[in-house]
Each structure stands twice: as C-alpha cells, then as structure tokens.
Design a protein around this motif. Structure first.
Motif, PDB file in Angstrom:
ATOM      1  N   GLY A  28      -7.326  -4.727  -5.170  1.00  0.00           N
ATOM      2  CA  GLY A  28      -6.687  -3.580  -4.549  1.00  0.00           C
ATOM      3  C   GLY A  28      -7.131  -2.273  -5.177  1.00  0.00           C
ATOM      4  N   ASN A  40      -1.738  -2.446  -3.328  1.00  0.00           N
ATOM      5  CA  ASN A  40      -2.539  -2.598  -2.106  1.00  0.00           C
ATOM      6  C   ASN A  40      -3.526  -3.742  -2.255  1.00  0.00           C
ATOM      7  OD1 ASN A  40      -3.562  -2.173   0.430  1.00  0.00           O
ATOM      8  ND2 ASN A  40      -4.725  -0.339  -0.100  1.00  0.00           N
ATOM      9  N   SER A  52       0.861  -1.177   0.000  1.00  0.00           N
ATOM     10  CA  SER A  52       0.000   0.000   0.000  1.00  0.00           C
ATOM     11  C   SER A  52       0.904   1.236   0.000  1.00  0.00           C
ATOM     12  CB  SER A  52      -0.901  -0.011   1.238  1.00  0.00           C
ATOM     13  OG  SER A  52      -0.118  -0.051   2.413  1.00  0.00           O
TER      14      SER A  52
END
Length: 901
Positions: free
Chosen positions: A190, A134, A103
């Motif tokens: 993500g 992420n 992230s």
C-alpha cells in the motif's frame, strides 16, 4: 548469533485480530475474516465488532482491549477516521503489528495526509508497526494465513510477491493460480507509510521459505534504504521487478495512486541495474523470469544462436532479437564446417540456423551439440514448428538427453498447442524453459542475460576517491564554500574549470575578459588560435544565445569578436547578466569525437552521472546513459558501452580509435567530485573532446546549492554508499609486522574462506556456535558483499611480501557488526586466527569497529558469547563491556558496551 527478525511476528503471527470483522456479505471485514477462517490458520483468531456477539460463528469482542490475551497482529478493516483511536487501543493492548486496509490517507490530499501523520505519531509512541494503509493485506500459504480481502487464494511455493498495488496482487494471484505457481508470501504494501520495501526485503532475506522475490513498485520514499535493502537481498536471492510509470502518463497515474513523487524511469532503471535486479515489463515476464531462474537458466552473455526447422519462425525470432538489441552470434569457421557435414545442403548457412522442415531428432541433436560448442555463442534458442514430418516429442527427448553435456544454456520454443503441448511440458519438467511463441522466448533471454550482467554491477564497490584527502580537493571545497557565502549558485566557466582541475579533469585553460583590450591581452598570453564565449550565469546554452566565436587567429579578429558577442547576446537576451567574454585555446582535434558528461540531482536517488553524444548532437540524438555514483573502471566502461555514441569511439571512417582509458578516467574523476562535493546540483562538460591522444573538456558549467551539503554524514547525498576508504589504517604489532585494517570487499571471498579453514575447531565453534568446517557460498556472499551504510566488517591483513603471506594478502582477523532491529544498537562478532591471538589483533579490530559504530550514531554495541569463552570475556571487560545473562539461552552470555552517556 542473530535474533529473529523484528517483523517475524507480522508475517508469522501466532494470533490475529480482525477489527471490523463483519457478517455483512462482501464487506472488507467479512471477506478478510472469512479468508482467515477458511485458509486453515492454526493460530488464535479474534473478531472485533462492538455490534455483534458472534461473527461467522466465532465469538466477537467489543474492542481489542477486551480480549485479555496477547495479540501479535491486528487487521483494521474500518473507515480511515476510526484508525487513530484503534491504533491507540492496539498500542495499549501490547499489539506490535497492525495492517491498515482503508484508503483515504496521504494519497487523498491534505486532510488525508494529516490523518496519516496522526496515525503514525500514535503508532510510534506505542512502538506499533503499520503495514499500509491502502493495502490488500498479506498471505502466508504455508501458515494457512490469508489476511486479505481478495477472493483468490495462493498455493504454497517459493516465490515472495511484494507489491504496492493491491489490484496488482489480485491480478498476479489470478495468473499464478491458472499457471500452478505457488508463493511463500504475498505482501501488499500500500502507501508504505511505515513498513516499507527496505524492511520487507530485510525480512525476506532470512525467510527460508523464500527463494525468489517478485516486486511491483510504483514509488520510493527513501532511496538509501531502498537501495541498501535491494542490494543486500539481491546478493542472496534473485529479485525480479516490475515498475509502473515508465512513461509520463503512467508516472502521473502511479503518483496519484501511491501519493508519492514520480520517479524518473531512466534513473530508476539505472538504480535497479546497479542493485543486481532484473526488471521486466509485464506480469507474464515476471513469472517467466522467475521460472527461468529456478530452472538454472544461466546465459554467459548476450550473443544468441537460433536453431529452427522453419525460416519464418526463425526470422520472427531474429526480428525480436534486433528490437531488443540482442546480437545474433557469428558462427565460427569450425562450427560452420561441422554443420555443413551434419546438415543437408539446403540449410541456411547462417544464424538463424534453419535445419529444414523435415528435421529429425538426430539432426536437431547434432546441430545443438555443434552450436553450443562455439566460443562465439553464449546461449541457444531451439525452435520447433509442428510440420508434417516433425516429431515434437522425439526432438524434446533428444534435447533432454544431451542437456547435461552442454556448456551453454539453452531455451526452447515449441510453437503451437495440441501437437506440441506434451513435449513442451516434458522440457519444462526437465528444467528447460519452453515457450509457445518466439517473441516470449527472446524477451525472457533478454531479461535473464541482463540479470547476470546486473549481478556483475552489484559486485562493484568503488571507492569515493582514489586519493583521499588530497589538497586540491580540499581547495575545491574551500572555493565552493566561498561562493556559497556570496549566495551564488551558478559558477562561471573559469570557476567551474578550477573545480574540475582540482579533481584532475583535463580542461581547456579559460580566462575572462571584461573589455576588448583585456581580451587582446589574454589572447596573446594564451596564443592563437583561440575560442571566445560569452560569460553569463543566465545562459547555459552559449551557442544558442549567439555567444560563441571559434578559431580566431589574430588580434583584430579578437576585438571584433568581443564587440560582436556582447552586442548579439545583449539584443537576444537583454535581461541576462553578462560578466564578460571568456578566452580559451581553440581545440583543433581532427580525430576528436564530441561527447557529453553531465551530473544532475534526482529528487529521489540523489546525484546521477550521464554520458552520451556531445556538441550539437546532444540535442538531436538524445543519446545518453545514466549511472549512480560512485563509479569504478568496470562501471565507467558499462556507462560508455550503454550508448550509441560508443560505436564511434573505435576505428571510425579514417579516424583511429579514441583513448578509452582517458575517457574512463574523466568519468572516475567526475564520480569523485560528486561523492566529495555534495553541493553540486548540476554539472555539464559539453563538449568533452576525445581522440587517440586523450580527453579534454572544452566547456564546463557547474550549479551548486548550500542545502545539499547540510547533513553530517559525508555521503548522505548518495543512494549508494561508497567503499569507506577513510577507514583504512595501518598498525604495527610489537614484533614489527605491519597490519592493515580495512573494510572488507566482495573480492575478499577467498581470503575469508581460507581464514576460516585455518581456524581451529574450538575457534570456529566460539565464533559460529557451530561445528562447520568452512563457509557455505551463501555465507561467503553474506560476509563479504556488505552494505557499508548498515553494517561493517573490518579485516586485519598482512601484506603479500610478509613471509607468512607467501605472495598474496593474508587475513589474520575479522570483526563485524550488523544493525539490530531496534535501529539504535549493533551486534558484533569477532574472530582472530589461532596463531595471532594474544598479539593485540582482537583489541585493535574491536576498537576500530566501536569507533565505526560510534561515528554512525549507534547507542550501544552488543554481542552473544558462549559462557565457556573466557578469553573473549577478558577482552570485552578490558574494552568496557559489561556481562549479562542471556534472556533466552543459558549457554550464552550477553556483553554490552554503551556508546553514549
């Protein structure tokens, strides 16, 4: 003949490198590498870590460039700041797919967003695709690939889970493990910085391991791409969707987590309904819905009958049905007579059908057989609570025995645990959904019945306009362009009504007076009684500003009303610009219902049409439904029926039912407006007065914006591409027959099937490179239910009156293209009926198809042709195609026509 999907090497990699593989326990690189090692992955696995010679007993490389062999996918499990350099190394090494776990990108603010842009710029320069950042990674159980940092494994199965949240993936996997649910894929998206929902869904359509798709959504980046892929996938495989952010606090949380703008939940709900998707509210419902679809649970409608051996459980089920707007079926007189004969006199004599606590398997059987024959019943919930004389297993066996004879779907609720668990499992093993609690069963019925309703919405392919190119619409465009040139955005009521009138929306005549004397002249011209309203671009709510006077019946009242309106509004809103006072007929319709139709521009999904109660009621009841354009009659009726206001449109007190067709017609006209006028940002018809004689808009307001119409694509402002009516053309063959060439529609399935059946074996083999004799249902859906934004199919047909057609439209040819993975070229297919070859049909279809591809900006049209198909090669050469060897198949040649340069 279609090639492999371009994401195949991401989801079926023959070799994987973990960059950041580690010996440090519980680190991300440690868990991912260990998961792949322990999951039985049969491909090549490489560890990349410059600080170690070996990782978990495997050789370690200092960088991916040192491997010296082709790597199809790399997983980057390092800090975000290292990612740009690592992507560059992957690009130089020929790696085409990368999963970024870290992230700290666009969701982390300006610095993270700049880092993400840099990563994407490098990836695109090397043609590298990125999943994440992420994200949790991916799991492909049948391939033995678990490239995630979760410690929960997944069993093989036919469900694909696609989620923006890694934490949600972990929670779902944990739930699934305990409930023996298996997966074909688990894909954590993500941030969707590169590979997004659209591309994943495209891949899953063709993945034979995937039968159902489960989605967890937080935000959307590209609505057109999302809707296009969602609609395409939902035509082939059921999609069940869970979205967070239904309320303001949740929306803010998901926006913070995903880094994307929050999506209006009302609009999102309308979008997924239109896409034929079922939306659920929690993880349990996600899987219950999937299991119910897998068990062939097919409600025909939403009228429910409840059979129970206890009054309390039946009442609980009825209450939950009421909460969710599910109507309990009203049993027919014939059914009541059968039940009176079969049941003890103490039965409830109403729905829920309480057959008493001593109900035997035979009593259950008789009640179920009677109720499922009732034409007023769409589905039946069969409930059992374990009482002293109850035989849970015997009742389950009786239900299973008759289940194949029933012409309605059933769902069961065996309440309790120890005494009923075995019977409940027997029902499930025989494909009958069975639950512990009535609320769960009712919720499932609600979701699945909505799914089949939504599938009907998916099949609708409305045209953008029913009278393409009519002069009034062109005049409306000219008026808007003139207003934009004046740098104006808010149209006056008179201007708004002129635009509406151009699209055949019935409006009350309006003229603006700038003095009291002008008001008198206009009132005499229009005729009494009249209504007078302030004309100001700054006051959308004229009544609240004190700027409306109604039912004015004579000249002195006109003068007084004019001065009163100007004085009142000036005092309340001293800074408002006042152009004058509009004069219009006072609409006295004693049976009229005041409704509202509106349009607003959603930042993600584009124009949205709203409908609901109008007048003062719009503020009080907040009763509105929304739909994405374009609309047709079916979709307009669905929009109307989705509101509480629809209940007052029929016979109401002493008023006759309204003219629903007139109301639907207004909605269709508004749909045409928003399709053809991309500059419209807001539109309000309030009130729209509807009675038994028709509909008329008493008040109207339009707001426009120049930037909204800046794209070269005429429908770029819409998230659902309308039926391209502008591509319909007629062509006359040498023998005088008139052929219509038009885009295919979903209702052409029978036309397409008959066309293929009439083809000779040779023609079918040349077209499909297969010996099939007719199209499968899946193929028919795929060929006729297309998304015109990303593919095209043109059919050549003869009219019903032609002697060959025998009273119905008759197909003689079809040409289609689909977009290739490179996004810059399209692959075509062509078929012409044997009796219509050498008549110019194939040439005409291909020329029209090539024009479509060129207009869309594609760079080339390509196709694969069997080497023995000399007739096709002659046609292609005459159309400017060049012939090349096929890279993978000597029995096939590739033909290519560049469309640029």
């Amino acid at each position: 003949m279609l090639e492999q999907h371009y994401l195949t090497s991401l989801f079926e990699p023959k070799s994987v490198a973990v960059i950041g593989a580690s010996e440090r326990e519980n680190s991300v690189g440690n868990v991912i590498f260990k998961n792949i090692l322990n999951s039985g992955y049969k491909g090549k696995l490489y560890a990349i870590n410059p600080k170690h010679e070996t990782i978990q007993g495997q050789p370690a490389y200092k960088s991916i460039e040192e491997i010296g062999a082709r790597v199809e996918m790399a997983v980057i499990a390092t800090r975000p700041q290292t990612v740009p350099q690592l992507i560059e190394q992957c690009g130089r090494s020929g790696v085409r797919n990368v999963i970024v776990i870290a992230s700290g990108f666009s969701e982390a603010g300006h610095i993270g967003a700049a880092l993400e842009r840099k990563v994407l710029e490098i990836a695109r320069s090397y043609n590298v695709r990125i999943l994440g950042p992420n994200c949790l990674g991916i799991i492909r159980p049948e391939l033995g690939l678990n490239a995630t940092f979760t410690k929960i494994t997944a069993n093989p199965g036919n469900l694909a889970l696609v989620s923006q949240s890694g934490a949600m993936c972990s929670a779902v996997l944990d739930w699934a493990k305990a409930n023996q649910v298996g997966f074909s894929s688990v894909i954590s998206l993500g941030m969707t910085a590169d590979v997004d929902f659209g591309e994943i869904l495209d891949y899953l359509i063709y993945d034979s391991r995937t039968h159902y798709i489960l989605m967890y959504v937080e935000g959307i980046r590209n609505a057109r791409r999302f809707m296009s892929a969602l609609r395409s996938a939902a035509r082939i495989k059921p999609i069940i969707l869970l979205k967070a952010g239904r309320h303001e606090a949740g929306a803010m949380a998901t926006a913070t987590h995903s880094g994307m703008a929050a999506v209006s939940d009302t609009v999102f709900d309308a979008a997924v309904r239109r896409a034929g998707v079922v939306r659920v509210q929690n993880v349990g419902q996600l899987f219950y819905a999937a299991k119910a679809l897998a068990s062939k649970f097919r409600p025909l409608g939403n009228r429910l009958a409840i059979i129970t051996n206890g009054g309390g459980p039946g009442a609980m089920a009825a209450d939950r049905a009421g909460d969710m707007g599910i109507p309990l079926a009203e049993l027919s007189t014939e059914t009541m007579a059968v039940l009176n004969k079969a049941l003890p006199t103490t039965w409830s004599h109403s729905n829920p059908i309480d057959i008493a606590g001593d109900a035997t398997p035979e009593r259950y059987r008789d009640a179920v057989l009677a109720v499922t024959q009732d034409p007023n019943v769409d589905s039946t919930l069969i409930m059992l609570s374990p009482q002293a004389m109850t035989d849970p297993m015997g009742v389950a066996k009786a239900i299973i025995e008759i289940s194949d004879k029933l012409n309605r779907t059933i769902i069961c609720c065996w309440m309790g645990e120890e005494q009923v668990a075995e019977a409940r499992k027997l029902l499930e093993d025989n494909g009958i959904p069975a639950f512990r609690m009535p609320e769960t069963a009712i919720e499932l019925f609600h979701h699945i019945s909505k799914y089949y309703r939504n599938q009907k919405l998916l099949l609708q392919t409305p045209e953008p306009t029913r009278q393409h190119g009519r002069p009034e619409a062109e005049g409306a465009k000219m008026l808007i362009e003139a207003l934009l040139a004046e740098r104006r955005k808010v149209l006056s009521e008179m201007e708004s009504k002129a635009i509406l009138r151009a699209f055949k929306v019935p409006v009350a005549q309006t003229m603006v007076a700038r003095t009291a004397t002008e008001a008198l002249l206009l009132a005499e011209q229009i005729g009494f009684p009249i209504a007078m309203k302030v004309d100001s671009p700054d006051l959308p709510h004229k009544s609240d500003a004190g700027g409306v006077r109604l039912n004015i019946v004579n000249a002195p009242a006109v003068r007084n009303a004019y001065h009163d309106i100007i004085d009142t509004v000036s005092k309340r809103h001293p800074n408002a610009k006042i152009n004058g006072v509009s004069i219009e007929p006072f609409l006295s319709r004693p049976n009229g219902r005041e409704l509202m139709i509106g349009v607003f521009r959603d930042p993600i999904f584009g124009p949205v049409i709203t409908f609901g109660a109008g007048g003062f009621d719009v503020e009080i009841f907040s009763d509105r439904s929304v739909a994405l354009p374009p609309l047709n009659k079916f979709l307009a009726a669905d929009l109307i029926d989705s509101t509480r206001a629809s209940k007052i449109l029929g016979q109401f007190h002493n008023m006759p039912p309204v003219d629903r067709d007139a109301l639907k017609e207004v909605l269709l006209c508004i749909s045409e407006m928003v399709c053809e006028l991309p500059w419209i940002m807001e539109l309000d018809l309030n009130p729209l007065i509807v009675d038994e004689n028709g509909a008329i808009a008493a008040d109207a307001r339009i707001v426009i914006d120049h930037a909204a119409g800046a794209s070269g694509d005429r429908y770029a402002h819409m998230s659902i591409y309308p039926y391209p009516v502008h591509l319909v053309q007629e062509w006359q063959m040498n023998d005088g027959k008139v052929v219509t060439i038009r885009p295919i529609r979903p209702e052409d399935a029978e036309l397409e099937q008959e066309f293929v059946k009439r083809m000779s074996d040779e023609s079918r083999y040349y077209r499909f490179m297969d010996t099939l004799r007719e199209l499968t249902q899946t193929m028919l859906v795929r060929f006729t239910q297309i998304d015109y934004d990303r593919e095209m199919a043109l059919v050549a047909t003869l009219p019903p009156e032609d002697e060959v057609a025998e009273g119905k439209e008759y197909q003689i040819g079809v040409a289609r293209y689909v977009v290739n993975p490179d996004g810059e070229s399209v692959e075509f297919a062509l078929a012409v009926g044997d009796d219509w070859q050498k008549c110019g049909v194939g040439r005409k279809l291909m020329m029209a198809l090539i024009d479509c591809a060129r207009a869309k900006g594609y760079r080339a049209v390509v196709g694969d042709v069997l080497s023995t198909n000399s007739k096709m090669f002659r046609l292609m050469t005459s159309l400017g195609f060049t012939i090349h060897p096929h890279p993978d198949d000597t029995a096939v040649k590739r033909v290519v026509k560049p469309l640029v340069g």
